[in-house]
Design a protein around this motif. Structure first.
Motif, PDB file in Angstrom:
ATOM      1  N   SER A   8      -1.612  12.864  -6.530  1.00 13.78           N
ATOM      2  CA  SER A   8      -0.851  11.210  -6.958  1.00 13.78           C
ATOM      3  C   SER A   8      -2.316  10.687  -5.931  1.00 13.78           C
ATOM      4  O   SER A   8      -2.614   9.116  -5.867  1.00 13.78           O
ATOM      5  N   GLY A   9      -3.245  11.038  -4.637  1.00 14.59           N
ATOM      6  CA  GLY A   9      -3.375  10.874  -3.827  1.00 14.59           C
ATOM      7  C   GLY A   9      -4.350  11.914  -3.158  1.00 14.59           C
ATOM      8  O   GLY A   9      -4.657  12.822  -3.129  1.00 14.59           O
ATOM      9  N   ARG A  40       3.214   6.205  -7.213  1.00 14.11           N
ATOM     10  CA  ARG A  40       1.620   7.782  -7.693  1.00 14.11           C
ATOM     11  C   ARG A  40       2.062   8.366  -7.708  1.00 14.11           C
ATOM     12  O   ARG A  40       2.419   9.329  -8.547  1.00 14.11           O
ATOM     13  N   ALA A  41       2.809   9.168  -6.279  1.00 15.15           N
ATOM     14  CA  ALA A  41       3.276  10.242  -6.544  1.00 15.15           C
ATOM     15  C   ALA A  41       4.318  10.390  -7.493  1.00 15.15           C
ATOM     16  O   ALA A  41       5.153  11.499  -7.738  1.00 15.15           O
ATOM     17  N   ASP A  48       3.687  11.173   1.404  1.00 10.57           N
ATOM     18  CA  ASP A  48       3.943  10.617  -0.254  1.00 10.57           C
ATOM     19  C   ASP A  48       2.469  10.766  -1.404  1.00 10.57           C
ATOM     20  O   ASP A  48       2.689  10.278  -2.039  1.00 10.57           O
ATOM     21  N   THR A  49       2.855  11.702  -1.402  1.00 14.97           N
ATOM     22  CA  THR A  49       1.513  12.427  -3.031  1.00 14.97           C
ATOM     23  C   THR A  49       1.976  13.643  -3.168  1.00 14.97           C
ATOM     24  O   THR A  49       3.018  14.317  -2.506  1.00 14.97           O
ATOM     25  N   LEU A  65       2.468   1.764  -3.306  1.00 18.07           N
ATOM     26  CA  LEU A  65       1.807   2.095  -4.574  1.00 18.07           C
ATOM     27  C   LEU A  65       1.750   3.398  -4.393  1.00 18.07           C
ATOM     28  O   LEU A  65       1.099   3.969  -5.749  1.00 18.07           O
ATOM     29  N   ARG A  66       1.070   4.162  -2.977  1.00 21.91           N
ATOM     30  CA  ARG A  66       1.146   5.935  -2.721  1.00 21.91           C
ATOM     31  C   ARG A  66       2.358   6.139  -4.055  1.00 21.91           C
ATOM     32  O   ARG A  66       2.496   7.455  -3.999  1.00 21.91           O
ATOM     33  N   ARG A  67       3.418   5.817  -3.060  1.00 11.60           N
ATOM     34  CA  ARG A  67       4.511   6.626  -3.642  1.00 11.60           C
ATOM     35  C   ARG A  67       5.043   6.216  -4.253  1.00 11.60           C
ATOM     36  O   ARG A  67       5.405   7.059  -5.146  1.00 11.60           O
ATOM     37  N   ALA A 114       0.644  -1.432   0.160  1.00 11.37           N
ATOM     38  CA  ALA A 114       0.428   0.377   0.049  1.00 11.37           C
ATOM     39  C   ALA A 114       1.163   1.415   0.101  1.00 11.37           C
ATOM     40  O   ALA A 114       0.675   1.851  -0.705  1.00 11.37           O
ATOM     41  N   THR A 115       1.594   0.861   0.709  1.00 17.21           N
ATOM     42  CA  THR A 115       3.159   2.403   0.596  1.00 17.21           C
ATOM     43  C   THR A 115       3.273   2.916  -0.734  1.00 17.21           C
ATOM     44  O   THR A 115       4.176   3.283  -1.250  1.00 17.21           O
TER      45      THR A 115
END
Ligand code: NOJ
Length: 562
Positions: free
Chosen positions: A542-543, A381-382, A554-555, A377-379, A374-375
């Motif tokens: 990104s989020g 995307r950013a 992380d966005t 993927l968040r990173r 999950a982390t």
């Protein structure tokens, strides 16, 4: 962009194509043909599969595709062992299909870059077979790097160089009498003998190959192992022979002698209308070294592997970006940005681990600690928004636009990467980033192969991929695919032709920069949310932002005025 209508030449280039500089800011999508789309149901991707997905790529909004090797090959290194540079391996199709693909890609507004593999051939290439037959001292052997061994009977290797894949870089061949005779050099697998670029026949033959494909309308080449072509005279021993990147005056990495070869290729590319282009795979020590490959009379672009190696951490990220921009500015070349390819663990899985605070020269294989996907993927995307906001050209590796993670639990028995075999099973290899694309459906092969396919995909796809297929993400608000489509469309709209770049002062731990006066990118790498500048409008994020409009950790966001 290529216009979608109007007169074209036989390869589909628009007549009088004037956009000579398209490569300076292109987004290039890497197709790994074995794993992209399988039209004939044999479990391996093919050209017909690529042709059937050109509409998808055009809609994604990329400018070009780069296709990893499609030539006839014994496939000891997934096609990077070429036995004929002027044809197509039957598993992928034939020459007529390749030509049709180039035409159709052009009609979709997509340029086509293919892979050139000049450091080595397959051991099944007619040249290597002739060299084996011809014996020591022959012109046939001069095309490769054959040497007598050291020691009384020549039983010791000519030097201490190591193969990138593991083990020694030399293999001994039997002579006519069946007794052990000379050794040949292979910086990769034994089935990939290195060519000798001092040999005039080698140089002439590759020039002919380059023309062969340019004549068929391809727009450029990605040059495999560009940093390895030149070897030091006398092939001296080295202290640390197993490194991927060069030290100072390394005997076989990043030697200046290769630049002359590239100059002759540039002249060929420039003689075409429209001019053709090159991108170098060059693993070198620092941006200043990379800049040598992209001087105006040498190659056009080179992969920025420093960026790929940079952890998700504000200090090294800012440093790599700044050094890259500075080094490329000195030679007037556009920088490139890349986060993944078919040789490295996917960034969702890399960024889902603890990040270092400085760049490491070799990516660790990712399985040493479990990933927090999950982390990751968040990173990722950013990181995608950050990469696509930077000046220059960017690369997307197939599946990156779906947020695919590395497949880390492939059973040993299905792995095909020679690295696994050559390291005696010690290394995990690169199969985990090469698992076939999930297109649709809830079970493997997820539309990669057609219904009724005779064989399963050449690498098994995870059960968990049903929710990341293209079809599943198509209309899902907030999907990774939607983020890429939105970002690529905005990039075309807002950033084409904008060269300016300037850092913004933001809290330590965040990164922000403007691109001209109308566009900015802010990335939060801190543990706490940060405020965004008031007069700007969020174009894409990104989020989700916090309820009070702050940018969470992380966005990343792209901001616009007006
Ligand atoms: C770099 C390619 O990207 C990789 O896949 C290949 O194994 C080596 N070069 C050898 O050709």
């Amino acid at each position: 962009m290529l216009p979608n209508s109007g007169e074209r030449d036989a390869a589909g280039h628009p007549a009088g194509d004037t956009d000579r500089d398209w490569w300076r800011q292109a987004v290039v999508y890497q197709i790994y043909p074995r794993s992209f789309a399988d039209a004939n149901g044999d479990g391996v991707g093919d050209i017909a599969g690529i042709r059937s997905r050109l509409g998808y790529l055009a809609r994604l909004g990329v400018d070009a595709i780069w296709i990893s090797p499609w030539y006839p090959s014994p496939m000891k290194d997934a096609g990077y062992d070429v036995s004929d540079y002027h044809d197509i391996d039957p598993v992928f199709g034939d020459l007529g299909e390749a030509e049709a693909l180039v035409r159709e890609a052009h009609a979709h507004g997509l340029r086509v870059i293919i892979d050139l593999v000049p450091n080595h051939t397959s051991d099944q290439h007619p040249w290597f077979q002739a060299a084996l037959r011809a014996g020591p001292g022959s012109p046939e052997r001069d095309r490769y790097i054959f040497r007598d061994g050291r020691g009384a009977d020549g039983q010791e290797r000519p030097n201490n160089w190591r193969s990138v894949f593991g083990g020694p870089a030399w293999t001994r061949v039997p002579g006519k009498d069946g007794q052990p005779e000379q050794w040949y050099l292979h910086l990769f697998a034994p089935e990939q003998p290195d060519l000798d670029w001092n040999d005039a026949a080698v140089r002439a033959d590759f020039e002919a190959t380059i023309r062969f494909w340019f004549d068929r309308g391809v727009d450029g080449f990605r040059i495999d192992v560009a940093h390895g072509l030149a070897k030091a005279d006398g092939l001296p021993d080295i202290d640390d022979a197993a490194v991927l990147v060069a030290g100072d005056d390394h005997p076989h990495w990043d030697r200046d002698e290769a630049q002359d070869v590239f100059r002759s290729w540039r002249a060929i590319a420039d003689s075409y209308t429209p001019p053709r282009v090159f991108v170098a795979e060059a693993w070198v020590n620092e941006p200043a070294r990379l800049a040598r490959y992209v001087r105006p009379d040498v190659l056009h672009t080179a992969f920025n592997f420093d960026y790929l190696l940079t952890p998700w951490h504000p200090v090294p990220l800012r440093q790599t970006i700044a050094e890259t921009l500075q080094a490329h500015a000195t030679v007037g070349a556009p920088p490139t940005w890349v986060l993944s390819n078919h040789d490295v663990p996917r960034e969702v899985s890399r960024f889902g681990r603890v990040q270092r605070d400085r760049l490491v020269r070799r990516l660790p294989e990712v399985d040493s600690q479990p990933a927090d996907l999950a982390t990751g993927l968040r990173r990722s995307r950013a990181a995608a928004l950050l990469m696509l906001a930077l000046p220059g050209s960017a690369y997307i590796y197939q599946g990156q636009e779906l947020g695919l993670p590395e497949v880390e639990d492939l059973p040993f028995g299905v792995k095909q990467d020679p690295v696994v075999r050559q390291s005696g099973g010690e290394r995990h290899g690169r199969d985990g980033c090469r698992v076939p694309m999930p297109w649709a459906g809830s079970v493997p092969p997820y539309g990669f192969s057609p219904p009724g396919a005779v064989r399963p995909p050449w690498l098994p796809q995870p059960e968990s991929w049903a929710c990341v297929t293209v079809a599943a993400q198509e209309d899902r608000a907030g999907s990774v695919l939607e983020l890429f489509r939105t970002a690529l469309a905005l990039r075309r709209d807002r950033l084409l032709g904008v060269d300016e770049f300037s850092w913004w002062e933001v809290p330590e731990g965040a990164l922000a920069f403007g691109r001209g006066s109308e566009f900015a990118c802010v990335v939060n790498l801190l543990a706490a949310p940060i405020a965004l500048p008031a007069p700007w409008r969020v174009m894409v994020a990104s989020g989700a932002l916090t309820p009070n409009g702050y940018l969470p950790p992380d966005t990343a966001v792209w901001l616009g005025r007006g």
